[in-house]
Structure formats: C-alpha cells, structure tokens
Design a protein around this motif. Structure first.
Motif, PDB file in Angstrom:
ATOM      1  N   ARG A   6      32.334  21.039  11.128  1.00  0.00           N
ATOM      2  CA  ARG A   6      32.853  22.364  10.798  1.00  0.00           C
ATOM      3  C   ARG A   6      33.681  22.741  12.180  1.00  0.00           C
ATOM      4  O   ARG A   6      33.494  22.149  13.058  1.00  0.00           O
ATOM      5  N   SER A   7      34.298  23.741  11.952  1.00  0.00           N
ATOM      6  CA  SER A   7      35.110  24.399  13.221  1.00  0.00           C
ATOM      7  C   SER A   7      34.271  24.806  14.127  1.00  0.00           C
ATOM      8  O   SER A   7      33.112  25.127  13.787  1.00  0.00           O
ATOM      9  N   GLY A   8      34.716  24.734  15.361  1.00  0.00           N
ATOM     10  CA  GLY A   8      33.714  25.071  16.594  1.00  0.00           C
ATOM     11  C   GLY A   8      32.587  24.420  16.882  1.00  0.00           C
ATOM     12  O   GLY A   8      32.760  22.966  16.512  1.00  0.00           O
ATOM     13  N   PHE A   9      31.578  24.718  17.438  1.00  0.00           N
ATOM     14  CA  PHE A   9      30.285  23.758  17.675  1.00  0.00           C
ATOM     15  C   PHE A   9      29.624  23.182  16.284  1.00  0.00           C
ATOM     16  O   PHE A   9      29.314  22.228  16.435  1.00  0.00           O
ATOM     17  N   GLY A  10      29.446  24.238  15.456  1.00  0.00           N
ATOM     18  CA  GLY A  10      28.808  23.814  14.404  1.00  0.00           C
ATOM     19  C   GLY A  10      27.320  23.808  14.365  1.00  0.00           C
ATOM     20  O   GLY A  10      26.834  24.331  15.294  1.00  0.00           O
ATOM     21  N   GLU A  11      26.427  23.470  13.309  1.00  0.00           N
ATOM     22  CA  GLU A  11      25.201  23.671  13.292  1.00  0.00           C
ATOM     23  C   GLU A  11      24.333  22.375  13.520  1.00  0.00           C
ATOM     24  O   GLU A  11      24.909  21.348  13.496  1.00  0.00           O
ATOM     25  N   LEU A  12      23.395  22.605  14.624  1.00  0.00           N
ATOM     26  CA  LEU A  12      22.807  21.431  15.091  1.00  0.00           C
ATOM     27  C   LEU A  12      21.974  20.962  14.049  1.00  0.00           C
ATOM     28  O   LEU A  12      21.041  21.540  13.419  1.00  0.00           O
ATOM     29  N   LYS A  13      21.785  19.506  14.032  1.00  0.00           N
ATOM     30  CA  LYS A  13      20.832  18.879  13.219  1.00  0.00           C
ATOM     31  C   LYS A  13      20.216  17.493  14.048  1.00  0.00           C
ATOM     32  O   LYS A  13      20.624  16.992  14.861  1.00  0.00           O
ATOM     33  N   ALA A  14      18.672  17.612  13.987  1.00  0.00           N
ATOM     34  CA  ALA A  14      18.140  16.697  14.573  1.00  0.00           C
ATOM     35  C   ALA A  14      16.908  16.094  13.635  1.00  0.00           C
ATOM     36  O   ALA A  14      16.408  16.803  12.814  1.00  0.00           O
ATOM     37  N   ARG A  15      16.368  14.787  14.035  1.00  0.00           N
ATOM     38  CA  ARG A  15      15.384  13.900  13.253  1.00  0.00           C
ATOM     39  C   ARG A  15      14.217  14.010  14.185  1.00  0.00           C
ATOM     40  O   ARG A  15      13.088  14.189  13.801  1.00  0.00           O
ATOM     41  N   MET A  16      14.399  13.646  15.364  1.00  0.00           N
ATOM     42  CA  MET A  16      13.243  13.539  16.423  1.00  0.00           C
ATOM     43  C   MET A  16      12.863  14.829  17.224  1.00  0.00           C
ATOM     44  O   MET A  16      13.925  15.635  17.124  1.00  0.00           O
ATOM     45  N   ILE A  17      11.518  15.010  17.396  1.00  0.00           N
ATOM     46  CA  ILE A  17      11.099  16.154  17.716  1.00  0.00           C
ATOM     47  C   ILE A  17      11.368  16.385  19.236  1.00  0.00           C
ATOM     48  O   ILE A  17      11.530  15.239  20.117  1.00  0.00           O
ATOM     49  N   ALA A  18      12.067  17.342  19.665  1.00  0.00           N
ATOM     50  CA  ALA A  18      12.657  17.627  20.933  1.00  0.00           C
ATOM     51  C   ALA A  18      13.807  16.969  21.200  1.00  0.00           C
ATOM     52  O   ALA A  18      14.578  16.977  22.491  1.00  0.00           O
ATOM     53  N   GLU A  19      14.569  16.361  20.277  1.00  0.00           N
ATOM     54  CA  GLU A  19      15.799  15.902  20.270  1.00  0.00           C
ATOM     55  C   GLU A  19      16.945  17.012  20.711  1.00  0.00           C
ATOM     56  O   GLU A  19      17.805  16.699  21.234  1.00  0.00           O
ATOM     57  N   ALA A  20      16.467  18.072  20.138  1.00  0.00           N
ATOM     58  CA  ALA A  20      17.338  19.246  20.173  1.00  0.00           C
ATOM     59  C   ALA A  20      16.561  20.123  20.099  1.00  0.00           C
ATOM     60  O   ALA A  20      15.775  20.623  19.302  1.00  0.00           O
ATOM     61  N   ILE A  21      16.898  21.295  21.086  1.00  0.00           N
ATOM     62  CA  ILE A  21      15.888  22.262  21.385  1.00  0.00           C
ATOM     63  C   ILE A  21      16.846  23.722  21.607  1.00  0.00           C
ATOM     64  O   ILE A  21      17.746  23.714  22.450  1.00  0.00           O
ATOM     65  N   GLU A  22      16.414  24.810  21.011  1.00  0.00           N
ATOM     66  CA  GLU A  22      17.158  25.856  21.178  1.00  0.00           C
ATOM     67  C   GLU A  22      16.253  27.307  21.783  1.00  0.00           C
ATOM     68  O   GLU A  22      15.352  27.311  21.496  1.00  0.00           O
ATOM     69  N   ILE A  23      16.889  27.725  22.867  1.00  0.00           N
ATOM     70  CA  ILE A  23      16.155  28.640  23.848  1.00  0.00           C
ATOM     71  C   ILE A  23      16.852  30.043  23.810  1.00  0.00           C
ATOM     72  O   ILE A  23      18.080  29.852  23.771  1.00  0.00           O
ATOM     73  N   ASP A  24      16.149  31.125  23.682  1.00  0.00           N
ATOM     74  CA  ASP A  24      16.814  32.232  23.910  1.00  0.00           C
ATOM     75  C   ASP A  24      15.785  33.177  24.109  1.00  0.00           C
ATOM     76  O   ASP A  24      14.477  33.320  24.033  1.00  0.00           O
ATOM     77  N   GLU A  25      16.384  34.485  24.497  1.00  0.00           N
ATOM     78  CA  GLU A  25      15.608  35.539  24.729  1.00  0.00           C
ATOM     79  C   GLU A  25      15.870  36.688  23.794  1.00  0.00           C
ATOM     80  O   GLU A  25      16.993  37.018  23.275  1.00  0.00           O
ATOM     81  N   CYS A  26      15.029  37.754  23.679  1.00  0.00           N
ATOM     82  CA  CYS A  26      15.065  38.952  22.667  1.00  0.00           C
ATOM     83  C   CYS A  26      14.078  40.042  23.101  1.00  0.00           C
ATOM     84  O   CYS A  26      13.069  39.732  23.451  1.00  0.00           O
ATOM     85  N   GLU A  27      14.626  41.174  23.005  1.00  0.00           N
ATOM     86  CA  GLU A  27      13.939  42.599  23.349  1.00  0.00           C
ATOM     87  C   GLU A  27      12.988  42.620  22.232  1.00  0.00           C
ATOM     88  O   GLU A  27      13.431  42.810  21.075  1.00  0.00           O
ATOM     89  N   MET A  28      11.780  43.040  22.481  1.00  0.00           N
ATOM     90  CA  MET A  28      10.531  42.993  21.397  1.00  0.00           C
ATOM     91  C   MET A  28      10.689  44.633  21.165  1.00  0.00           C
ATOM     92  O   MET A  28      10.586  45.425  21.819  1.00  0.00           O
TER      93      MET A  28
END
Length: 474
Positions: A6-28
């Motif tokens: 799809r356009s842009g980066f698109g959605e990540l898909k992975a099969r193996m554990i830790a093959e793709a990891i998303e990290i982010d920060e959020c105010e609680m």
C-alpha cells in the motif's frame, strides 16, 4: 518480515518473534507522586527523612510509559516509566528488551515468568523526543538491529503499539486512584489529582503484575489469534517460527551500558564506589599502566561485572570485589551508600574532620587576603557583643544635670525639663566631654524656660558618643 503493498510505509507483518518490534511513548492519564522513595531494599534515616518530607509537600504529576511490542505475537516485551522521556529512558527500555528481567519481576512480587530477553531484528519507532536523536539509533545499530522511523501523524505505521496503549488504559488505568479520564467530556466529579496515592515505584510494581500475571492469560482478538490465550499463542509462534538467540550480558553492556572514564590504580579500578578487579592478564597490564584512563561500561541493572576498554581498544572483564552487594542494581547501590553515610557515626565523624581541615585552610587564605589589602577582621564573641550593645543603649540612663535628678529615669522623663536645667543625658558610663561655646546654637538643645518662649542652652556640655581615646562619631 513482510509489508503490505500500500502507499507509504504500510503495515508491518512478521512471523518470527522479535523479527519486528514497535516502540513508542505515551503519557498516562494518571496522577502520581513523582518520586521513587519507598520500595528500596535498604531503609534507614535518609529514607525516613525523605518520606516525611514528601508527605508534607509532594510533587504530583503525570508520567510517561515506554513500551516495546512484538509484531508477530502482539505481546509486550518490555516497559519503562519516565517523568520526561529522553534518550536515557529509551536506552533503559532497550536494555530491558534485550536483558533478562527475572530479577525485576521477582522483586515486584510477580508469580509468573516475565517476557524473555530477545535479539531484535528491526525496530519501528516514531519521532518522539526520546526517540528522534543520535543516541538511540546508534544504540540500536550496536545491538546488531535495524531501525526505521514512522511518518508523522500516521498511527497506521505503528498500529500494534497504538492499539496496545488503548488496551492498557481500559484494563488497568481506570482501576487505580488518580485516574484523570480521557478526552473532552470524560472528566467527572472525581478529582484525580486530589486522589493521588501512588508513587512511581508503586505504579511500576502494579504494572509488573499486569504485564506478567494478567495480560498473558487474557484472550486476544488479533488476526490469526482467533480468541486464543496470549501466552499460548506466544509459545505456538515460538515453536513454529522460532526466535533469534538472545544477546549475552557482555554484548548488551558494550552496546547500551553506561560509560564512565576511570583511572587505573594498583588496587584495580573503582566505579560508582564499587572496586573492581580482573584476571591475571588485566593485573599485569594494570601494573604497567598505572594512572592510565580507561572507559568502563556498566549495566545499571547488573553491577557484578563491568567491561574496561583501553585506548588501544583492548577489552577486559572485571568482577566486583564486594560480592555481598553484586546483586544490587546501580540505583539500589547508590541508595545503600547514601543510607550508610547518613547513619554511620564513624562516617559522620570523618566528614566533620574533613570540614574542620577545610575551614582552617580557608581561614589561612582569608587572613592572607586581608593582610594584602590592609584590612582587619575582628571576631566579636557573644559576650563582647552583648556588652557593646549595653554600652550603646545605656545601663542606667542617668541624667547629668540637676540636684533632684534620678540615677535611673524612665524614657518619658528624659524629655521633661528638670528644674531650670536642660534635659541633657547620656548612656551610662564615663564619656569624654567638650566645652561648647556660648554662641554655638547648632549643638545646644532648645528648652522651654517659663513663659518666655524658647532660648538656646548655654554653658552646657556636649556628648560625643564615643569612649575616651577612641575618636569621635561623624
């Protein structure tokens, strides 16, 4: 790892554990006390003083949570709390991601095993303040992984972790006191700031319970999970596709550990007040290079071993000499030293002696400066100051003129004329007097004499206000 077409980066898909990891920060959306006091292994005088001080005036605010989520399974692999997220907080999240978290979970009172340590292959992150810098990408590359930044204001690039923040808020935040609500119109009469009851350390303990003993036993509705239990799905993916072998503690310490510079001594190397010593090869090298500077890599969560890197890129692995404290983290070790210094009488005596020597040295320097500029510094003791104050204020307030004068008159009587004389008085004690010329009206008081009005005083004596032989006041 796959990417949807799809356009842009698109959605990540992975099969193996830790093959793709998303990290982010959020105010609680949660009000907490912004301190970590109360859950230390060693509690002494310093901790009690901090608790009393924080009970009277505590700093209240909202904190941030940093999370790393695995794309293949949707499981959170690590988390960290921060007051204001920066690069140091992101490095701590990476350390927890690639390190064993059993000790942290055990200290929090968890009943099950925490998420395992993983070797990341690719990390997806956004442009937050703690992520968009030169330090975090360099640390990710040092771990042997790749990284990629998502587009600004495009949550679909990190859809898994964005959805996880909503799950976290609905599962645990509303169950804790201090909840502030979400969005306009969601605030009720419940005052979250007024109902603040938790510190950061207590909140971190509750989050460990959630991530370890609650969330893995919930069902998941993610695609491919079909309502299965989360930890069962995690084990199934691991069995079918596997995961990369975890990094060693030495590799983690070299990549994302704290780095300090220290000097080599005959006794080895000291870092954060902990002495370290190496094997025979290092001891021989240290004897030939006493005084040389080396870079020490320390894992804040494990102080039992450090890595020493020389200027010519040699690496030595040093062990902690105080083995009874090797299981302490860096924060716990520093807290222990503070408690020991605050409660040990010998340490207090040493501190007093050190200050005494310092003050004597400063006093000698000050005397030299005063002598150079021709100034004099006289130390007035308390009894001398009190005697000086009594002299200036007067001890008996005696009136000098008149046969009917009282040796101890009141203040109101001083302004009243005494007979035909003048109300000239002086603070008690002997004073020097100077004769006043008859035509000198400047220093002579004006008094009333009968009904004839006012006339200048003549034939009186003037008080200079200074002891004899000490000059006069200007």
């Amino acid at each position: 790892m796959k990417r949807a077409m799809r356009s842009g980066f698109g959605e990540l898909k992975a099969r193996m554990i830790a093959e793709a990891i998303e990290i982010d920060e959020c105010e609680m959306p949660l009000w907490t006390f912004l301190n970590m006091t109360g859950l230390d292994k060693v509690v002494g005088e310093k901790t009690m003083r901090q608790l009393k001080s924080e009970a009277k005036q505590s700093d209240v605010g909202k904190i941030w949570i940093l999370v790393a989520v695995d794309v293949a399974t949707g499981a959170p692999l690590a988390f960290h709390l921060a007051k204001n997220p920066n690069s140091d907080d992101t490095l701590e999240l990476l350390r927890r991601l690639v390190s064993d978290k059993t000790q942290l979970a055990r200290e929090a009172g968890c009943e099950n095993a925490p998420p395992p340590a993983v070797r990341p292959f690719m990390i997806m992150m956004d442009t937050g303040s703690g992520l968009w810098n030169n330090i975090v990408p360099h640390a990710i590359l040092s771990l042997g992984a790749m990284f990629r930044f998502g587009r600004t204001k495009s949550p679909s690039d990190k859809a898994f972790i964005e959805r996880f923040f909503a799950t976290l808020s609905s599962d645990i935040m509303k169950a804790l006191h201090g909840y502030n609500g979400q969005g306009p119109g969601k605030q009720t009469e419940y005052d979250g700031q007024d109902m603040t009851v938790m510190t950061m350390a207590q909140l971190e303990k509750y989050l460990w319970w959630y991530f370890t003993d609650c969330l893995p036993f919930k069902t998941t509705q993610r695609k491919g999970g079909w309502g299965g239990i989360r930890h069962v799905l995690f084990d199934k993916v691991k069995r079918m596709y596997g995961m990369l072998p975890a990094l060693s503690n030495r590799e983690v310490r070299r990549a994302v550990g704290l780095r300090v510079t220290r000097k080599v001594t005959k006794m080895g190397i000291e870092a954060f007040r902990m002495p370290y010593q190496g094997n025979e090869e290092f001891r021989q090298w240290a004897l030939r290079n006493i005084g040389a500077s080396v870079t020490i890599c320390v894992d804040p969560n494990r102080m039992e071993e450090v890595t020493a890197i020389t200027k010519d890129s040699q690496s030595f692995y040093l062990k902690a000499c105080l083995s009874q404290f090797k299981h302490f983290s860096l924060r716990e070790w520093r807290h222990f030293l503070e408690e020991w210094r605050a409660s040990d009488p010998l340490t207090q005596e040493i501190a007093v002696e050190a200050l005494y020597r310092f003050y004597n040295r400063i006093s000698a320097e000050m005397d030299g400066l005063l002598a150079f500029y021709g100034k004099e510094h006289k130390v007035i003791k308390r009894d001398e100051a009190q005697a000086l104050a009594d002299t200036l204020a007067g001890s008996d307030m005696a009136i000098l003129y008149g046969e009917d004068s009282s040796p101890s008159a009141s203040l109101s009587a001083l302004a009243e004329p005494v007979g035909n004389g003048e109300g000239v008085y002086t603070p008690g004690g002997e004073v020097s007097v100077d004769p006043v010329e008859a035509n000198d009206d400047a220093d002579g008081p004006t008094v009333e004499i009968g009904d004839s009005g006012k006339s200048p005083a003549t034939g009186i004596q003037k008080f200079t206000g200074a002891p004899e032989g000490k000059g006069s006041l200007k």
